[in-house]
Write an enzyme that holds these catalytic residues in place. Structure first.
Site, PDB file in Angstrom:
ATOM      1  N   ASN A 160       8.171 -11.321  10.171  1.00 45.60           N
ATOM      2  CA  ASN A 160       8.918 -10.079  10.015  1.00 45.60           C
ATOM      3  C   ASN A 160       7.972  -8.898  10.197  1.00 45.60           C
ATOM      4  OD1 ASN A 160      11.476 -11.240   9.282  1.00 45.60           O
ATOM      5  ND2 ASN A 160      10.567 -11.763   7.296  1.00 45.60           N
TER       6      ASN A 160
ATOM      7  N   GLU B  90       8.349  -7.607   3.542  1.00 45.32           N
ATOM      8  CA  GLU B  90       8.064  -7.219   2.153  1.00 45.32           C
ATOM      9  C   GLU B  90       6.580  -7.015   1.903  1.00 45.32           C
ATOM     10  OE1 GLU B  90       9.695 -10.260  -0.334  1.00 45.32           O
ATOM     11  OE2 GLU B  90      11.741  -9.901   0.370  1.00 45.32           O
TER      12      GLU B  90
ATOM     13  N   HIS C 259       1.923 -12.063   8.316  1.00 43.86           N
ATOM     14  CA  HIS C 259       2.088 -13.461   7.918  1.00 43.86           C
ATOM     15  C   HIS C 259       3.174 -14.109   8.755  1.00 43.86           C
ATOM     16  CE1 HIS C 259       4.593 -10.912   5.342  1.00 43.86           C
ATOM     17  NE2 HIS C 259       5.488 -11.878   5.337  1.00 43.86           N
TER      18      HIS C 259
ATOM     19  N   HIS D   8       5.882 -17.252   8.586  1.00 39.72           N
ATOM     20  CA  HIS D   8       6.566 -18.251   7.757  1.00 39.72           C
ATOM     21  C   HIS D   8       6.741 -19.516   8.588  1.00 39.72           C
ATOM     22  CE1 HIS D   8       8.376 -15.283   4.757  1.00 39.72           C
ATOM     23  NE2 HIS D   8       8.072 -14.470   5.763  1.00 39.72           N
TER      24      HIS D   8
HETATM   25  P1  5GP Z   1       8.313 -11.084   4.249  1.00 44.61           P
HETATM   26  O1  5GP Z   1       9.692 -10.642   3.850  1.00 44.61           O
HETATM   27  O2  5GP Z   1       7.284 -10.006   4.031  1.00 44.61           O
HETATM   28  O3  5GP Z   1       8.284 -11.678   5.616  1.00 44.61           O
HETATM   29  O4  5GP Z   1       7.970 -12.302   3.295  1.00 44.61           O
HETATM   30  C1  5GP Z   1       7.145 -12.224   2.178  1.00 44.61           C
HETATM   31  C2  5GP Z   1       7.124 -13.592   1.530  1.00 44.61           C
HETATM   32  O5  5GP Z   1       6.060 -13.613   0.607  1.00 44.61           O
HETATM   33  C3  5GP Z   1       8.410 -13.938   0.761  1.00 44.61           C
HETATM   34  O6  5GP Z   1       8.954 -15.147   1.295  1.00 44.61           O
HETATM   35  C4  5GP Z   1       7.914 -14.110  -0.686  1.00 44.61           C
HETATM   36  O7  5GP Z   1       8.577 -15.153  -1.368  1.00 44.61           O
HETATM   37  C5  5GP Z   1       6.429 -14.395  -0.505  1.00 44.61           C
HETATM   38  N1  5GP Z   1       5.585 -13.942  -1.607  1.00 44.61           N
HETATM   39  C6  5GP Z   1       5.603 -12.722  -2.206  1.00 44.61           C
HETATM   40  N2  5GP Z   1       4.666 -12.654  -3.166  1.00 44.61           N
HETATM   41  C7  5GP Z   1       4.037 -13.866  -3.176  1.00 44.61           C
HETATM   42  C8  5GP Z   1       2.969 -14.407  -3.954  1.00 44.61           C
HETATM   43  O8  5GP Z   1       2.400 -13.766  -4.841  1.00 44.61           O
HETATM   44  N3  5GP Z   1       2.587 -15.690  -3.668  1.00 44.61           N
HETATM   45  C9  5GP Z   1       3.204 -16.430  -2.696  1.00 44.61           C
HETATM   46  N4  5GP Z   1       2.750 -17.674  -2.515  1.00 44.61           N
HETATM   47  N5  5GP Z   1       4.207 -15.950  -1.942  1.00 44.61           N
HETATM   48  C10 5GP Z   1       4.626 -14.680  -2.178  1.00 44.61           C
END
Ligand code: 5GP
Length: 122
Positions: free
Chosen positions: A91, A99, A104, A106
């Site tokens: 994302n 977020e 990163h 997934h």
């Molecule tokens: P985004 O929406 O930025 O692509 O995804 C962020 C991801 O980071 C989410 O799936 C969320 O669950 C994960 N995430 C957020 N904080 C932490 C954390 O402290 N540790 C881990 N392992 N994952 C996290």
């Protein structure tokens, strides 16, 4: 957008907060998502300070890009996800609901992952 070194993945990289690590090399760190959306849900992050895919693809070195994407494939393979299939997703920005402002990827696997994206309601 400039890089915020207080973001949660920067803290994980520095070892300031824990993670469930599955892989680490010179270019990447991979760990389980804290809130998994599939039986296998792993995050792979580059070691360098890149905000998102946009920043990484524009500014990372050839070695960083190659090392990182080799690691993504290896992590999926080592997780046993390659034979049945997996999805990898990154994302970037507000419309994609990014977020955490550290690039990163997934990796989702372990079940039928459905269609590619949810359709709008109207
Ligand atoms: P985004 O929406 O930025 O692509 O995804 C962020 C991801 O980071 C989410 O799936 C969320 O669950 C994960 N995430 C957020 N904080 C932490 C954390 O402290 N540790 C881990 N392992 N994952 C996290």
């Amino acid at each position: 957008m400039s890089y915020d070194d207080q973001n949660v993945f920067a803290k994980i990289l520095r070892g300031e907060i824990p993670c469930d690590k599955v892989h680490e090399d010179d270019w990447a760190l991979a760990f389980k998502d804290i809130s998994p959306q599939a039986p296998i849900h792993i995050l792979v992050i580059p070691k360098g300070p890149y905000v998102s895919m946009d920043d990484f693809s524009a500014n990372a070195s050839e070695a960083e890009v190659a090392g990182f994407f080799r690691a993504v494939g290896r992590v999926a393979r080592d997780a046993g996800a390659a034979p049945d299939g997996y999805r990898f997703l990154a994302n970037h920005g507000d419309d994609a609901h990014q977020e955490v402002p550290h690039f990163h990827v997934h990796i989702f696997a372990g079940r039928d992952l459905g269609g590619m994206i949810r359709r709008p309601k109207n």
